[in-house]
Design a protein around this motif. Structure first.
Motif, PDB file in Angstrom:
ATOM      1  N   LEU A 881       0.827  -1.210   0.000  1.00 33.79           N
ATOM      2  CA  LEU A 881       0.000   0.000   0.000  1.00 33.79           C
ATOM      3  C   LEU A 881       0.863   1.262   0.000  1.00 33.79           C
ATOM      4  CD1 LEU A 881      -2.899  -0.888   2.501  1.00 33.79           C
ATOM      5  CD2 LEU A 881      -2.941  -0.900   0.015  1.00 33.79           C
ATOM      6  N   ALA A 882       1.894   1.261   0.813  1.00 34.54           N
ATOM      7  CA  ALA A 882       2.770   2.433   0.883  1.00 34.54           C
ATOM      8  C   ALA A 882       3.473   2.666  -0.454  1.00 34.54           C
ATOM      9  CB  ALA A 882       3.790   2.249   2.009  1.00 34.54           C
ATOM     10  N   LYS A 883       3.940   1.571  -1.064  1.00 34.29           N
ATOM     11  CA  LYS A 883       4.641   1.718  -2.351  1.00 34.29           C
ATOM     12  C   LYS A 883       3.697   2.206  -3.443  1.00 34.29           C
ATOM     13  CE  LYS A 883       8.238   0.654  -2.350  1.00 34.29           C
ATOM     14  NZ  LYS A 883       9.458   1.426  -2.008  1.00 34.29           N
ATOM     15  N   MET A 884       2.487   1.692  -3.474  1.00 33.93           N
ATOM     16  CA  MET A 884       1.526   2.115  -4.487  1.00 33.93           C
ATOM     17  C   MET A 884       1.106   3.568  -4.292  1.00 33.93           C
ATOM     18  SD  MET A 884       1.016  -0.126  -6.786  1.00 33.93           S
ATOM     19  CE  MET A 884      -0.418   0.659  -7.500  1.00 33.93           C
ATOM     20  N   THR A 885       1.013   3.990  -3.045  1.00 37.26           N
ATOM     21  CA  THR A 885       0.655   5.386  -2.786  1.00 37.26           C
ATOM     22  C   THR A 885       1.717   6.344  -3.325  1.00 37.26           C
ATOM     23  OG1 THR A 885      -0.562   4.704  -0.796  1.00 37.26           O
ATOM     24  CG2 THR A 885       0.050   7.030  -0.997  1.00 37.26           C
ATOM     25  N   VAL A 886       2.963   6.003  -3.074  1.00 39.05           N
ATOM     26  CA  VAL A 886       4.061   6.841  -3.563  1.00 39.05           C
ATOM     27  C   VAL A 886       4.116   6.807  -5.100  1.00 39.05           C
ATOM     28  CG1 VAL A 886       6.547   7.202  -3.538  1.00 39.05           C
ATOM     29  CG2 VAL A 886       5.356   6.517  -1.448  1.00 39.05           C
ATOM     30  N   LEU A 887       3.922   5.616  -5.678  1.00 35.45           N
ATOM     31  CA  LEU A 887       3.976   5.488  -7.140  1.00 35.45           C
ATOM     32  C   LEU A 887       2.884   6.320  -7.807  1.00 35.45           C
ATOM     33  CD1 LEU A 887       5.074   4.150  -9.710  1.00 35.45           C
ATOM     34  CD2 LEU A 887       3.530   2.218  -9.263  1.00 35.45           C
ATOM     35  N   VAL A 888       1.679   6.252  -7.288  1.00 31.91           N
ATOM     36  CA  VAL A 888       0.583   7.022  -7.875  1.00 31.91           C
ATOM     37  C   VAL A 888       0.827   8.521  -7.716  1.00 31.91           C
ATOM     38  CG1 VAL A 888      -1.876   7.559  -7.659  1.00 31.91           C
ATOM     39  CG2 VAL A 888      -1.117   5.178  -7.612  1.00 31.91           C
ATOM     40  N   LYS A 889       1.378   8.921  -6.577  1.00 31.89           N
ATOM     41  CA  LYS A 889       1.656  10.344  -6.364  1.00 31.89           C
ATOM     42  C   LYS A 889       2.714  10.838  -7.361  1.00 31.89           C
ATOM     43  CE  LYS A 889       1.794  11.647  -2.178  1.00 31.89           C
ATOM     44  NZ  LYS A 889       2.198  11.884  -0.755  1.00 31.89           N
ATOM     45  N   VAL A 890       3.739  10.032  -7.613  1.00 34.92           N
ATOM     46  CA  VAL A 890       4.787  10.431  -8.555  1.00 34.92           C
ATOM     47  C   VAL A 890       4.233  10.482  -9.981  1.00 34.92           C
ATOM     48  CG1 VAL A 890       6.983   9.748  -9.580  1.00 34.92           C
ATOM     49  CG2 VAL A 890       6.647   9.583  -7.101  1.00 34.92           C
ATOM     50  N   LEU A 891       3.411   9.487 -10.351  1.00 37.64           N
ATOM     51  CA  LEU A 891       2.812   9.493 -11.685  1.00 37.64           C
ATOM     52  C   LEU A 891       1.903  10.696 -11.882  1.00 37.64           C
ATOM     53  CD1 LEU A 891       1.937   5.704 -12.180  1.00 37.64           C
ATOM     54  CD2 LEU A 891       3.837   6.999 -13.189  1.00 37.64           C
ATOM     55  N   THR A 892       1.212  11.095 -10.825  1.00 38.12           N
ATOM     56  CA  THR A 892       0.361  12.288 -10.908  1.00 38.12           C
ATOM     57  C   THR A 892       1.188  13.542 -11.141  1.00 38.12           C
ATOM     58  OG1 THR A 892      -1.231  11.244  -9.411  1.00 38.12           O
ATOM     59  CG2 THR A 892      -1.399  13.624  -9.715  1.00 38.12           C
ATOM     60  N   GLY A 893       2.334  13.626 -10.463  1.00 35.33           N
ATOM     61  CA  GLY A 893       3.193  14.776 -10.668  1.00 35.33           C
ATOM     62  C   GLY A 893       3.764  14.841 -12.075  1.00 35.33           C
ATOM     63  N   LEU A 894       4.132  13.680 -12.615  1.00 36.66           N
ATOM     64  CA  LEU A 894       4.660  13.662 -13.976  1.00 36.66           C
ATOM     65  C   LEU A 894       3.595  14.051 -14.997  1.00 36.66           C
ATOM     66  CD1 LEU A 894       6.896  10.437 -13.931  1.00 36.66           C
ATOM     67  CD2 LEU A 894       7.627  12.825 -13.854  1.00 36.66           C
ATOM     68  N   SER A 895       2.370  13.645 -14.741  1.00 35.94           N
ATOM     69  CA  SER A 895       1.293  13.968 -15.682  1.00 35.94           C
ATOM     70  C   SER A 895       0.911  15.429 -15.635  1.00 35.94           C
ATOM     71  CB  SER A 895       0.065  13.101 -15.367  1.00 35.94           C
ATOM     72  OG  SER A 895       0.375  11.730 -15.492  1.00 35.94           O
ATOM     73  N   GLU A 896       1.147  16.092 -14.517  1.00 35.97           N
ATOM     74  CA  GLU A 896       0.754  17.487 -14.365  1.00 35.97           C
ATOM     75  C   GLU A 896       1.869  18.470 -14.711  1.00 35.97           C
ATOM     76  OE1 GLU A 896      -0.543  17.820 -10.368  1.00 35.97           O
ATOM     77  OE2 GLU A 896      -2.435  16.753 -10.707  1.00 35.97           O
ATOM     78  N   LYS A 897       2.946  18.002 -15.271  1.00 35.16           N
ATOM     79  CA  LYS A 897       4.051  18.897 -15.636  1.00 35.16           C
ATOM     80  C   LYS A 897       3.901  19.505 -17.019  1.00 35.16           C
ATOM     81  CE  LYS A 897       7.787  17.249 -12.696  1.00 35.16           C
ATOM     82  NZ  LYS A 897       9.146  16.648 -12.662  1.00 35.16           N
ATOM     83  N   GLY A 898       2.745  19.359 -17.577  1.00 35.02           N
ATOM     84  CA  GLY A 898       2.507  19.954 -18.877  1.00 35.02           C
ATOM     85  C   GLY A 898       3.029  19.115 -20.027  1.00 35.02           C
ATOM     86  N   ARG A 899       3.373  17.856 -19.758  1.00 33.31           N
ATOM     87  CA  ARG A 899       3.860  17.005 -20.841  1.00 33.31           C
ATOM     88  C   ARG A 899       2.735  16.557 -21.759  1.00 33.31           C
ATOM     89  NH1 ARG A 899       9.072  15.273 -19.836  1.00 33.31           N
ATOM     90  NH2 ARG A 899       9.835  15.702 -17.733  1.00 33.31           N
ATOM     91  N   LEU A 900       1.507  16.610 -21.292  1.00 37.75           N
ATOM     92  CA  LEU A 900       0.363  16.217 -22.104  1.00 37.75           C
ATOM     93  C   LEU A 900      -0.552  17.417 -22.204  1.00 37.75           C
ATOM     94  CD1 LEU A 900      -0.909  13.853 -23.598  1.00 37.75           C
ATOM     95  CD2 LEU A 900      -2.131  13.272 -21.533  1.00 37.75           C
ATOM     96  N   THR A 901      -0.643  18.015 -23.354  1.00 38.29           N
ATOM     97  CA  THR A 901      -1.434  19.235 -23.531  1.00 38.29           C
ATOM     98  C   THR A 901      -2.914  18.942 -23.621  1.00 38.29           C
ATOM     99  OG1 THR A 901      -1.092  19.079 -25.926  1.00 38.29           O
ATOM    100  CG2 THR A 901       0.477  20.390 -24.668  1.00 38.29           C
ATOM    101  N   ARG A 902      -3.256  17.780 -24.110  1.00 37.65           N
ATOM    102  CA  ARG A 902      -4.664  17.411 -24.217  1.00 37.65           C
ATOM    103  C   ARG A 902      -4.923  16.185 -23.366  1.00 37.65           C
ATOM    104  NH1 ARG A 902      -3.063  18.016 -29.656  1.00 37.65           N
ATOM    105  NH2 ARG A 902      -3.870  19.868 -30.666  1.00 37.65           N
TER     106      ARG A 902
END
Length: 936
Positions: A881-902
């Motif tokens: 659970l702890a590992k998945m929480t950190v993984l999802v949080k990191v993936l969310t940060g990568l997705s919100e860096k403007g790498r995907l415009t649409r």
């Protein structure tokens, strides 16, 4: 006071007295002005009357016998007449036949007299540091004819220390001044300065030619061409200076102006200007690129400044001759020109296409490989000569690709028509006249070797034989006849060519190419088109479905086997390496060790250290060693490849050329595809690949592919390493997936916690969560990452799409796109070196799933009791659970860096594939669609 009285003629007595006393002669008046009457005057008539009266009076005195006149009286009359004739005024009448008399003023005398009187009246001050040389104009003209050719003369001599012409007889350290008789000093000095400059520049350039021949002759043909061309131009200028004639010094100087400008341009090009001292000469750079760049720069400057035609013609001829060798080398390197077949022998470039045998390297021994690889390594040669900057940019950019394309095209198809037409292409040469530029602009240059027939002869006919024999008619002539036009003096031939070139050189560049860069682009246009055509031809050949080098088919093989997208191959590979069976009795156990066995340890053999490695095939564990390297594994994996290839070949039953080429690719794939053992470190004993219970247990195994030449340009070792990294990740994912399925079957069949209800609920919850996680990652890897990136790339390589329109200018552009595609796949799977931290989170989450399956296997076998497994399960669940929480949080940060415009929906609606880290948004949606991980 004594008084003297004069008696008689006072003038005669006075003269006698003065003669007797020895006194000086009296000063008589030198002119006589008659008294003007107070009456209207007519100067012209009065002058005529006085002249006639004087003439008649003299004649009367001569014819009449009178007493002789006194000398003083006659002298006064003659003086009066002479004075009247010498007096110049506006009313003086010039009688017919009268001779002009010299002016009494010094400034109106002849030049020689005036300079002599002036030098006598105001003599030059003597300066010990100035040496003066007097010379007549005739002597100066004769001396300057030698001086202007760069040779010593009677007046000037060559000073080797300063490398310039100086006056003879001038002491060391003194200044020499040449004074022309009859001319002032300043005029004489400026009159001969241009002659001295021409002679100095000629001599300096002669010395520069000698330096080139002695020190830089081994630097290559470009330097030799420069020295030869300079000597030819200097010879031409000397001939022009010798034949130029004029009557005066100023007119001769005006005739030498064009040659002065030409020599000045050459001196600036070579760094030998008159203003430079020998110690200031720049270091000569013998590289062809610098030499040609300097010549082009000088010519462009003079064209922009509208210099004299001779200056432009000399520099243009120099550029034409000196650049000839580099242009020919450039043309031959890309197969353009008549020497293509002789320079690049077909027998040395046709790569053999032997079958390859690939398998487990440690068991099967050495495997054969393509001979083309050895040919490339041995035929590397020296680096090509850097091109001058005036070459068109598109030519410089595409030349290296064209060179490689030529070799690859000969290796792919040695008899390709574009290679056979090499001798029909027009030669690349500089054009300067309007007719030449117009012909090149319209592309009407004859592209065949035979300009008369315009065809290449295929058969030898009688007419051909007769025309060949007719060339020997010269041997039927009398000795010495018919050879007047021949010469064995190559320098004379070059000189004649230079003279004709200068005579026909236009005053300005043609109107179609008014600037030198535009003319340069027109000259190299056929070569630019050839390089583009050569690259496109190779790319079209490799994209042809009828060729055994069909790139899409080979890439589909890589996708099917190294990316595990072939269903038949994937199922066979899973059957050979993995197992999702829940039969714990048939599945063997292995001894668990995290470090090498210690020989000194006294560990009891009865101690239970054997654990079931869930997910691995039982055939891999029969030898009780890991890794299970042996002939059995080699035969098993070879069978997997052969069976899957036979399945693919049976799907086609047509007999066209496309099918035959595809069948050949599949037959060769049996030897080009294979498994091999990776050389992994095993020093510390803590390497996870030595433990079959870890997710890295199969990292020792990788798959290789030996592409045929010339496809190794696209499927390079670096690209193959990227494929193998994805293959290793997919093997780990398959292992975890099979282990998860085995755990699901074991939990479904039996209740592993019959007495501990909370632990049993937690077990079911972990099974659901972990199996959902593995399914999401597996679907993301195959559908979004591989399918979403690789399939659109393959679609652009179909024959219906123009490769140029798809962005592939040549095969190397395709190779770069292919490599970028794999980089995007690695980024989407978090396998790049810069994503190590995020990739470790995903790998550790998968490790927890495998650890969960191993724990279930131990419960199933009875290796653990309920009370022993319960805390282990709780701890594993918490860590997951702890590992998945950190993984999802990191993936969310990568997705919100403007790498995907649409959003993903918009991108899919527009049919735009997700690339690289853009795919991570899709993984995040699959893992945490309802924000469950973020809320908990």
């Amino acid at each position: 006071m004594l008084k003297t009285m004069w008696v008689g003629d006072p003038d005669a007595d006075f003269e006698d007295f003065m003669a007797e006393s020895g006194a000086l002669d009296p000063i008589a008046p030198q002119f006589f002005i008659p008294e003007l009457l107070d009456a209207p005057q007519n100067p012209i008539l009065e002058t005529l009357k006085r002249r006639l009266d004087f003439k008649s009076g003299v004649e009367g005195l001569t014819n009449t016998k009178l007493a002789p006149l006194k000398p003083a009286s006659i002298t006064r009359l003659e003086l009066e007449s002479l004075t009247r004739r010498k007096t110049a005024s506006w009313d003086t009448l010039c009688l017919p036949g009268a001779t002009a008399v010299r002016s009494p003023f010094i400034s109106e005398q002849d030049q020689q007299t005036f300079v002599s009187i002036r030098h006598h009246v105001t003599p030059r001050l003597r300066d010990p540091f100035i040496d003066i040389v007097h010379v007549s104009e005739d002597q100066l003209m004769q001396s300057l004819r030698s001086t202007v050719l760069g040779s010593s003369s009677t007046l000037h001599v060559w000073d080797q220390s300063r490398e310039r012409l100086v006056l003879r007889g001038v002491h060391t350290g003194n200044e020499g001044i040449l004074i022309i008789d009859g001319k002032e000093h300043s005029v004489g000095q400026s009159s001969i300065q241009s002659f001295l400059t021409i002679g100095t520049l000629l001599h300096r350039l002669d010395d520069f030619v000698l330096v080139l021949r002695k020190k830089y002759a081994a630097q290559g043909p470009t330097v030799n061409a420069l020295s030869y061309e300079l000597s030819t131009i200097l010879r031409y200028l000397r001939n022009c200076l010798t034949t130029s004639s004029a009557d005066t010094l100023s007119s001769l100087r005006m005739r030498f102006v064009p040659y002065y400008d030409a020599l000045d341009a050459l001196a600036r090009l070579c760094g030998r200007e008159e203003s430079r001292a020998p110690s200031e000469y720049p270091v000569f750079d013998a590289s062809p690129r610098i030499i040609l760049a300097n010549i082009y720069r000088q010519l462009d400057r003079h064209v922009e400044q509208h210099s004299l035609r001779l200056v432009q013609a000399v520099l243009a001829h120099m550029l034409t001759v000196v650049s000839r060798d580099l242009i020919e080398q450039t043309c031959h390197s890309v197969g353009y020109g008549k020497q293509l077949l002789s320079s690049y022998g077909h027998e040395n470039l046709v790569a053999s296409d032997q079958s390859l045998l690939i398998g487990i390297s440690e068991d099967a021994g050495e495997f054969p490989h393509d001979d083309a690889d050895d040919a490339d390594s041995s035929d590397s040669g020296e680096d090509p000569t850097p091109l001058p900057p005036f070459f068109p940019p598109e030519l410089i950019e595409g030349l290296d690709a064209a060179r490689k394309s030529l070799k690859l095209l000969k290796a792919a198809q040695a008899d390709h028509p574009i290679l056979a037409e090499a001798e029909t292409y027009p030669s690349i040469r500089w054009v300067w006249r309007d007719d030449q530029v117009f012909t090149a602009w319209n592309g009407t240059t004859v592209r065949t070797p035979d300009a008369k027939t315009n065809v290449l002869p295929t058969l030898v006919s009688d007419d051909t034989v007769d025309s060949a024999l007719a060339a020997f008619h010269v041997f039927d002539l009398e000795p010495g006849t018919g050879t007047e036009h021949l010469t064995h003096d190559k320098s004379q031939v070059s000189l004649n060519y230079l003279e004709d070139f200068i005579a026909s050189f236009p005053n300005t560049l043609p109107s179609l190419t008014p600037t030198l860069p535009q003319l340069c682009s027109l000259v190299f246009l056929p070569l630019v088109e050839h390089t583009s055509r050569l690259s496109n031809t190779l790319l079209s050949l490799l994209l042809s479905p009828t060729s055994h080098l069909h790139i899409p088919t080979h890439l589909q093989l890589l996708r099917s086997y190294l990316l595990l997208t072939s269903h038949g191959y994937k199922s066979r590979l899973m059957g050979a390496l993995f197992s999702d069976s829940d039969d714990c009795k048939e599945s063997p156990e292995v001894q668990l060790f995290l470090s090498p066995p210690n020989p000194t340890s006294k560990q009891s053999e009865a101690e239970d250290t054997r654990i079931w490695p869930v997910g691995l095939a039982s055939t891999l564990l029969q030898r009780d060693t890991w890794p299970p390297v042996g002939t059995d594994l080699s035969f098993l994996l070879r069978t997997v490849i052969v069976d899957s290839l036979e399945l693919r070949m049976d799907t086609d039953d047509s007999e066209n050329q496309t099918y035959r080429s595809r069948r050949r690719i599949m037959e060769e794939a049996e030897f080009r595809l294979g498994f091999a053992i990776r050389d992994l470190p095993a020093d510390t004993g803590r390497e996870k690949w030595l433990n079959p219970l870890t997710i890295e247990a199969l990292d020792f195994l990788y798959m290789d592919y030996k592409p045929p030449h010339p496809l190794d340009v696209i499927i390079t070792p670096d690209v193959l390493s990227k494929y193998q990294r994805v293959f290793a990740f997919l093997l780990r994912l398959l292992r975890v997936q099979c282990a998860s399925q085995a755990a699901f079957r074991m939990i479904r069949k039996d209740t592993l916690f019959p007495t501990l209800t909370p632990s049993n609920k937690l077990l079911l919850h972990c099974r659901f969560v972990m199996q959902s996680f593995v399914s999401a990652v597996s679907e993301y890897a195959y559908d979004t990452v591989i399918g979403g990136n690789f399939d659109p790339f393959i679609a652009t390589l179909t024959p219906d799409i123009d490769p140029t329109a798809a962005g592939f200018s040549d095969i190397f552009a395709l190779s770069r796109v292919h490599s970028t595609l794999l980089d995007d796949i690695l980024s989407a799977l978090l396998l790049r070196s810069g994503q190590r931290n995020v990739g470790d989170l995903l790998r550790q989450a998968l490790e927890y799933v495998l650890e969960f399956a191993v724990l279930v296997g131990r419960l199933k076998r009875g290796g653990l009791k309920e009370y022993e497994a319960a805390p282990l399960l709780t701890d594993l669940h918490a860590r997951f659970l702890a590992k998945m929480t950190v993984l999802v949080k990191v993936l969310t940060g990568l997705s919100e860096k403007g790498r995907l415009t649409r959003s993903t929906v918009d991108v899919l609606a527009l049919k735009q594939p997700l690339r690289g880290v853009q795919c991570l948004h899709d993984l995040l949606v699959r893992l945490d669609l309802g924000d469950w991980w973020q809320k908990n």
